[in-house]
Design a protein around this motif. Structure first.
Motif, short mmCIF file in Angstrom:
data_model
loop_
_atom_site.label_atom_id
_atom_site.label_comp_id
_atom_site.label_asym_id
_atom_site.label_seq_id
_atom_site.Cartn_x
_atom_site.Cartn_y
_atom_site.Cartn_z
N UNK A 1 27.39 31.53 47.79
CA UNK A 1 27.99 30.37 47.49
C UNK A 1 27.15 29.45 46.35
N UNK A 2 26.09 29.85 46.17
CA UNK A 2 25.35 29.14 45.01
C UNK A 2 25.60 29.79 43.87
N UNK A 3 26.14 31.03 43.76
CA UNK A 3 26.46 31.83 42.25
C UNK A 3 27.44 30.80 41.62
N UNK A 4 28.37 30.24 42.33
CA UNK A 4 29.27 29.25 41.63
C UNK A 4 28.82 28.06 41.05
N UNK A 5 27.89 27.35 41.83
CA UNK A 5 27.16 26.25 41.74
C UNK A 5 26.49 26.38 40.88
N UNK A 6 25.61 27.55 40.42
CA UNK A 6 24.75 27.93 39.36
C UNK A 6 25.18 27.83 38.00
N UNK A 7 26.51 28.40 37.95
CA UNK A 7 27.25 28.53 36.72
C UNK A 7 27.75 26.94 36.31
N UNK A 8 28.44 26.28 37.41
CA UNK A 8 28.89 24.95 37.25
C UNK A 8 27.94 24.08 36.65
N UNK A 9 26.91 23.87 37.45
CA UNK A 9 25.87 23.09 37.11
C UNK A 9 25.38 23.21 35.52
N UNK A 10 25.35 24.56 35.21
CA UNK A 10 24.76 24.72 33.72
C UNK A 10 25.89 24.38 32.93
N UNK A 11 26.97 24.31 32.99
CA UNK A 11 28.02 24.44 32.25
C UNK A 11 28.46 22.96 32.10
N UNK A 12 28.22 22.15 33.02
CA UNK A 12 28.58 20.73 32.84
C UNK A 12 27.47 19.85 32.12
N UNK A 13 26.37 20.41 31.94
CA UNK A 13 25.34 19.67 31.19
C UNK A 13 25.35 19.79 29.74
N UNK A 14 24.69 18.73 29.26
CA UNK A 14 25.06 18.64 27.70
C UNK A 14 23.49 19.53 27.08
N UNK A 15 23.67 20.17 25.71
CA UNK A 15 22.69 21.24 25.21
C UNK A 15 21.23 20.85 25.33
N UNK B 1 15.10 17.60 33.88
CA UNK B 1 16.11 16.99 34.44
C UNK B 1 17.16 17.77 35.17
N UNK B 2 17.47 18.86 34.78
CA UNK B 2 18.37 19.85 34.90
C UNK B 2 17.92 20.68 36.38
N UNK C 1 27.90 16.31 42.15
CA UNK C 1 26.97 15.60 42.90
C UNK C 1 25.73 15.61 42.09
N UNK C 2 25.19 16.73 41.39
CA UNK C 2 24.13 17.01 40.63
C UNK C 2 24.41 16.19 39.23
N UNK C 3 25.73 16.61 38.87
CA UNK C 3 26.10 15.76 37.52
C UNK C 3 26.22 13.90 37.80
N UNK C 4 26.77 13.72 38.79
CA UNK C 4 26.81 12.30 39.15
C UNK C 4 25.60 11.70 39.19
N UNK C 5 24.51 12.49 39.86
CA UNK C 5 23.27 11.87 40.05
C UNK C 5 22.42 11.81 38.69
N UNK C 6 22.61 12.87 37.88
CA UNK C 6 22.02 12.68 36.59
C UNK C 6 22.46 11.74 35.62
N UNK C 7 24.14 11.46 35.66
CA UNK C 7 24.57 10.45 34.84
C UNK C 7 24.00 8.98 35.01
#
Length: 414
Positions: A155-169, A175-176, A204-210
């Motif tokens: 299951x983490x495979x998808x979360x891995x890709x999603x988290x990386x893709x929704x972060x700014x460069x 922080x990542x 949840x990761x994106x909301x926390x960082x935001x």
């Protein structure tokens, strides 16, 4: 392959019950499962036979995400080259130093016409984020698997890709890492792990960082790998949605090529969210393989259209976002990415057929409401999905109860 199988079986004796490394069995099982199909099968006819399993499902989603991954690398470099070509300075980081050191030797330069140059520069920003997210997530997954004594799931495979893709460069790597750990622990592990979580861990990761580090997620110089200066403030400052919140749809329409640039993805933003075309390619994979629900996706589309038309009809003299038509909502921000890859999460979304329509429709309505009614936060897709994640079980409950009542009435009348 047989040699590898024999070596894994030989090593596995130390990890199985009674072995010296028995507590670390989840670590061994994780690599064994990734490399080979599990050898254990159900002994009795307790399940419907199907060719799909969790590994195939997750790998299919990863394949669907590959267009977004490739575009994330290209567009990150493209936006940096665009900004630098307009007078900005290269971002002061090791990525730029390495690019300049190797770029001349490899024939690359800060030119938008150089596809390989853009890919190379973008990869220098995307791949480190991707690597640290994967490493941090693997530590969390393995740690909780060892503590609970169960296998590490895919299951983490998808979360891995999603988290990386929704972060700014240009997000700091620490922080990542922090966001990944928070998203997986609070968004999934505290509920019991894969299949038990209420919220989408990546969101949840994106909301926390935001909310914890808004300057790095939504501040200046965050959307491009270049330092704003001279005539390029727009490239590293407010996003197009934020500019629309100030100037309305006229601000967007004034840019003759913006709509098609947004569809193809030639705009600044979080690395993997900018291209509607890349998201549609991923949607095609998910729909053909039946991994993603067309009901949820279409529900979001219908909800967005209905709510947009409603607010357009109401209008507002003080809020220009009321006039924003649905097609701009769909091509800007994280709408397309969230619709295809976030809203369709099989764990945190509704599972009933009618429930998927209600769930998707509600997300479409909420994302427009957040963007329009609260122009200080012009994105909205993240909050809309997280909010509906909480109500997905309630939606399914009422749908199931309604089905039970209908069938009971049919049975009693027979």
């Amino acid at each position: 392959m047989q040699f590898l199988r024999d070596q894994l079986d030989k090593i596995g004796t130390h990890f199985h019950k009674g072995g010296k490394l028995e507590p670390l069995y989840p670590v061994y099982e994780m690599h064994d499962t990734i490399l080979f199909t599990p050898g254990e099968v159900t002994g009795k006819a307790s399940h419907v036979r199907d060719g799909i399993d969790q590994k195939r499902m997750m790998i299919t989603v990863v394949m669907a995400l590959m267009p977004c991954v490739l575009w994330a690398m290209y567009n990150t470099g493209f936006q940096a080259a665009h900004a630098i070509g307009q007078g900005a300075s290269p971002w002061d980081g090791w990525q730029t130093w390495l690019y300049e050191a190797l770029g001349e030797a490899l024939g690359f330069g800060y030119a938008r016409s150089s596809v390989l140059g853009c890919m190379f520069l973008g990869a220098l920003y995307f791949l480190p984020v991707f690597a640290v997210v994967g490493l941090a997530g693997a530590v969390v997954e393995v740690t909780f698997a060892v503590i609970r004594g169960h296998e590490v799931t895919e299951g983490f495979l998808v979360s891995w890709f999603l988290i990386a893709l929704i972060l700014p460069p240009t997000i700091p790597l620490w922080q990542a890492i922090l966001g990944t750990v928070f998203g997986l622990v609070i968004g999934k592990e505290v509920f019991g792990g894969v299949g038990m979580n209420i919220w989408n861990p990546a969101l949840v990761a994106r909301a926390f960082l935001f909310f914890a580090y808004p300057a790095e997620i939504s501040g200046d110089a965050v959307w491009t790998a270049a330092v704003a200066g001279g005539t390029v403030d727009g490239f590293s400052g407010a996003t197009w949605l934020a500019q629309a919140a100030v100037g309305g749809v006229a601000t967007l329409n004034a840019q003759s090529d913006l709509f098609w640039d947004a569809i193809w993805g030639f705009i600044p933003g979080s690395m993997g969210e900018t291209s509607v075309v890349a998201c549609l390619l991923g949607a095609g994979v998910l729909l053909v393989t039946r991994i993603g629900s067309y009901r949820t996706m279409l529900g979001v589309v219908v909800g967005t259209v209905v709510m947009s038309y409603g607010l357009n009809a109401i209008g507002s003299d003080s809020n220009p976002m009321f006039s924003l038509p649905f097609w701009w909502h769909m091509v800007l921000g994280g709408w397309a990415f969230g619709t295809v890859f976030m809203a369709t999460d099989p764990v945190s979304s509704s599972f009933s057929e009618i429930g998927k329509w209600i769930y998707g429709f509600s997300i479409g309505v909420l994302v427009v409401l957040v963007r329009v009614v609260n122009p200080a936060y012009p994105e909205g897709m993240m909050l809309a999905i997280l909010f509906m994640n909480m109500f997905a079980p309630l939606i399914d409950h009422f749908v199931v109860q309604a089905n039970i009542k209908r069938r009971k009435a049919r049975y009693e009348s027979a």
